[in-house]
Design a protein around this motif. Sequence first.
Motif, short mmCIF file in Angstrom:
data_model
loop_
_atom_site.label_atom_id
_atom_site.label_comp_id
_atom_site.label_asym_id
_atom_site.label_seq_id
_atom_site.Cartn_x
_atom_site.Cartn_y
_atom_site.Cartn_z
N UNK A 117 77.40 -4.71 28.29
CA UNK A 117 76.12 -4.02 28.47
C UNK A 117 76.14 -2.78 27.59
N UNK A 118 75.15 -2.66 26.72
CA UNK A 118 75.10 -1.56 25.75
C UNK A 118 73.65 -1.11 25.60
N UNK A 119 73.46 0.13 25.25
CA UNK A 119 72.13 0.67 25.01
C UNK A 119 71.51 -0.01 23.79
N UNK A 120 70.30 -0.47 23.91
CA UNK A 120 69.62 -1.19 22.83
C UNK A 120 69.52 -0.36 21.56
N UNK A 121 69.23 0.93 21.69
CA UNK A 121 69.11 1.79 20.51
C UNK A 121 70.43 1.87 19.74
N UNK A 122 71.56 1.89 20.46
CA UNK A 122 72.86 1.94 19.79
C UNK A 122 73.11 0.67 18.98
N UNK A 123 72.78 -0.47 19.56
CA UNK A 123 72.97 -1.74 18.84
C UNK A 123 72.05 -1.79 17.62
N UNK A 124 70.81 -1.38 17.79
CA UNK A 124 69.87 -1.42 16.67
C UNK A 124 70.33 -0.48 15.55
N UNK A 125 70.86 0.68 15.90
CA UNK A 125 71.37 1.61 14.90
C UNK A 125 72.60 1.01 14.20
N UNK A 126 73.50 0.42 14.98
CA UNK A 126 74.67 -0.24 14.40
C UNK A 126 74.22 -1.33 13.42
N UNK A 127 73.26 -2.15 13.82
CA UNK A 127 72.78 -3.23 12.97
C UNK A 127 72.18 -2.69 11.67
N UNK A 128 71.40 -1.65 11.78
CA UNK A 128 70.79 -1.05 10.60
C UNK A 128 71.88 -0.57 9.64
N UNK A 129 72.89 0.12 10.17
CA UNK A 129 73.98 0.62 9.34
C UNK A 129 74.80 -0.50 8.71
N UNK A 130 74.95 -1.61 9.42
CA UNK A 130 75.78 -2.72 8.95
C UNK A 130 75.01 -3.74 8.12
N UNK A 131 73.69 -3.58 8.01
CA UNK A 131 72.89 -4.54 7.26
C UNK A 131 72.56 -5.79 8.05
N UNK A 132 72.63 -5.70 9.38
CA UNK A 132 72.28 -6.81 10.25
C UNK A 132 70.88 -6.58 10.81
N UNK A 133 70.35 -7.63 11.41
CA UNK A 133 69.08 -7.53 12.13
C UNK A 133 69.37 -7.72 13.61
#
Length: 132
Positions: free
Chosen positions: A56-72
């Motif tokens: 379970x993780x905060x959605x904003x953290x995952x979205x930020x991680x994805x943006x930084x890593x080049x993922x969607x």
Amino acid sequence: MQVFVLLFNADTDNPGIHTISVGTQNLVLMFAQQDDAERYAMMLEAQDFAVPTVEKIDQEEIEEFCQDAGYEAYLIPENFMPQNEFERLLLAPPEANREETDWSSEDKPEREESELSNGELDRIRRQLEGLL
């Protein structure tokens, strides 16, 4: 909002997050419901993939991680019913696993300028570890 994602090697120095390759895109699935994430993890296990941990993780953290890593990041909402072929692909685990991942390869050739540098990868790894 809290979401559920699938992590591999969650309790190690080399964690990874489950992604699906669709064309040239790498998608990180975020599940609104823990039960859906656990069912998906069981489907991966049934296909002889490594067994992921549902976290379970905060959605904003995952979205930020994805943006930084080049993922969607792609949210699988509660009571998700696929409306098209793309969405049906998301619910079926892939048929094959990548043999080499960005997180575990130490012998990769030097990266081109358009790819992430080692420093950027280390920063992203630390960020992913911080999500745990």
